[in-house]
Design an enzyme around this catalytic site. Sequence first.
Site, PDB file in Angstrom:
ATOM      1  CG  MET A 218       6.696  39.097  71.005  1.00 55.45           C
ATOM      2  SD  MET A 218       7.635  39.902  72.306  1.00 55.45           S
ATOM      3  CE  MET A 218       9.289  39.230  72.055  1.00 55.45           C
TER       4      MET A 218
ATOM      5  CG  MET B  43       7.251  35.777  76.843  1.00 55.37           C
ATOM      6  SD  MET B  43       8.973  36.246  76.604  1.00 55.37           S
ATOM      7  CE  MET B  43       9.197  37.287  78.049  1.00 55.37           C
TER       8      MET B  43
ATOM      9  CG  MET C 212      10.972  34.103  79.417  1.00 57.10           C
ATOM     10  SD  MET C 212      12.546  33.935  78.568  1.00 57.10           S
ATOM     11  CE  MET C 212      12.707  35.583  77.874  1.00 57.10           C
TER      12      MET C 212
ATOM     13  CG  ASP D  28      11.337  40.151  78.897  1.00 55.95           C
ATOM     14  OD1 ASP D  28      10.265  40.239  78.290  1.00 55.95           O
ATOM     15  OD2 ASP D  28      12.346  40.846  78.617  1.00 55.95           O
TER      16      ASP D  28
ATOM     17  CG  HIS E 122       6.624  40.199  77.573  1.00 57.58           C
ATOM     18  ND1 HIS E 122       7.663  40.197  76.656  1.00 57.58           N
ATOM     19  CD2 HIS E 122       5.669  39.402  77.043  1.00 57.58           C
ATOM     20  CE1 HIS E 122       7.343  39.434  75.625  1.00 57.58           C
ATOM     21  NE2 HIS E 122       6.142  38.925  75.843  1.00 57.58           N
TER      22      HIS E 122
ATOM     23  CB  SER F 115      14.371  43.850  78.616  1.00 60.02           C
ATOM     24  OG  SER F 115      14.240  42.566  79.190  1.00 60.02           O
TER      25      SER F 115
ATOM     26  CG  HIS G  34       9.934  44.687  78.886  1.00 61.13           C
ATOM     27  ND1 HIS G  34       8.640  44.844  78.438  1.00 61.13           N
ATOM     28  CD2 HIS G  34      10.340  43.481  78.427  1.00 61.13           C
ATOM     29  CE1 HIS G  34       8.286  43.791  77.732  1.00 61.13           C
ATOM     30  NE2 HIS G  34       9.294  42.932  77.710  1.00 61.13           N
TER      31      HIS G  34
ATOM     32  CG  ASP H 183       9.992  42.716  73.883  1.00 57.89           C
ATOM     33  OD1 ASP H 183      11.220  42.865  73.873  1.00 57.89           O
ATOM     34  OD2 ASP H 183       9.387  41.994  74.703  1.00 57.89           O
TER      35      ASP H 183
HETATM   36  C1  DX5 Z   1      12.405  38.248  74.503  1.00 58.90           C
HETATM   37  C2  DX5 Z   1      12.013  39.302  75.509  1.00 58.90           C
HETATM   38  C3  DX5 Z   1      12.572  40.646  75.197  1.00 58.90           C
HETATM   39  C4  DX5 Z   1      14.069  40.701  75.245  1.00 58.90           C
HETATM   40  C5  DX5 Z   1      14.568  41.989  74.667  1.00 58.90           C
HETATM   41  O1  DX5 Z   1      11.740  37.080  74.799  1.00 58.90           O
HETATM   42  O2  DX5 Z   1      10.600  39.427  75.536  1.00 58.90           O
HETATM   43  O3  DX5 Z   1      12.004  41.612  76.072  1.00 58.90           O
HETATM   44  O4  DX5 Z   1      14.556  40.546  76.544  1.00 58.90           O
HETATM   45  O5  DX5 Z   1      15.959  41.930  74.620  1.00 58.90           O
HETATM   46  P1  DX5 Z   1      16.774  42.506  73.370  1.00 58.90           P
HETATM   47  O6  DX5 Z   1      16.475  43.971  73.302  1.00 58.90           O
HETATM   48  O7  DX5 Z   1      18.184  42.189  73.720  1.00 58.90           O
HETATM   49  O8  DX5 Z   1      16.281  41.794  72.127  1.00 58.90           O
HETATM   50 ZN    ZN Z   2       9.685  41.198  76.587  1.00 57.96          ZN
END
Ligand code: DX5
Ligand code: ZN
Length: 219
Positions: free
Chosen positions: A141, A72, A41, A39, A70, A12, A37, A179
């Site tokens: 998740m 969110m 948000m 992320d 991904h 990620s 990956h 994840d």
């Molecule tokens: C959380 C993210 C994950 C996160 C994973 O909201 O979707 O992808 O960054 O990070 P680690 O492996 O540190 O939990």
């Molecule tokens: Zn993620």
Amino acid sequence: MYFCNMKRIAPSILSADFGNLQRDIEMLNSSQADYIHVDVMDGVFVPNISFGFPVMETLHRYATKPLDVHLMITHPERYVERFCDAGAWSVGFHLEAVDDPLPILTLIRNKGVRTCLTINPDIDVHRLDPYLSEVDMVLLMSVFAGFGGQKFIDSTLDKVRYVHEQIQKRQLMTLLEVDGGVNLQNAPVLFEAGADVLVAGNAVFKSNDPIDTIRQLKV
Ligand code: DX5
Ligand code: ZN
């Protein structure tokens, strides 16, 4: 019969050093990572804001690995096509963020991009059942979406076994991704339970040797 159990890792980029983003992307390019990956948000669906299109542009420019996005965010239908155009290999969004995922999956698929549906740990895993045949990937998740570096929630393991069994029973090609809180200790257990792709943020980027950690996560 030849059986190939692919263990895939998606580091990620959320845990990368954004002051040295090109360097970190190039490190991943030279590693055994299968995807990057991404992320995203929005500060509404989750209590955190990460990054958006400018970072996506940089990733697209330098990454040679497929970008596993991904989302969110609320109203993913407003943005999925833009992420496809920005170079996503797959685009995933949360089932609990929408009323009906099907039209949004169609928007992604019409762009020629792979689809992914994801659920937070408090969402009943059975809610994914009707969609397993509709998506290229499901993402379970194993922490609550919002932050990297959280502790893996152990009850995810049973959900991985359940979804894997459903996929096998129905002879689907759907990939199963996990994840949150993945590390060198739980990765073998998750692959054994039926996960195809493991996301790893802190386990990779906070290690002394990220390239070797990625290799070890696949052992
Ligand atoms: C959380 C993210 C994950 C996160 C994973 O909201 O979707 O992808 O960054 O990070 P680690 O492996 O540190 O939990
Ligand atoms: Zn993620």
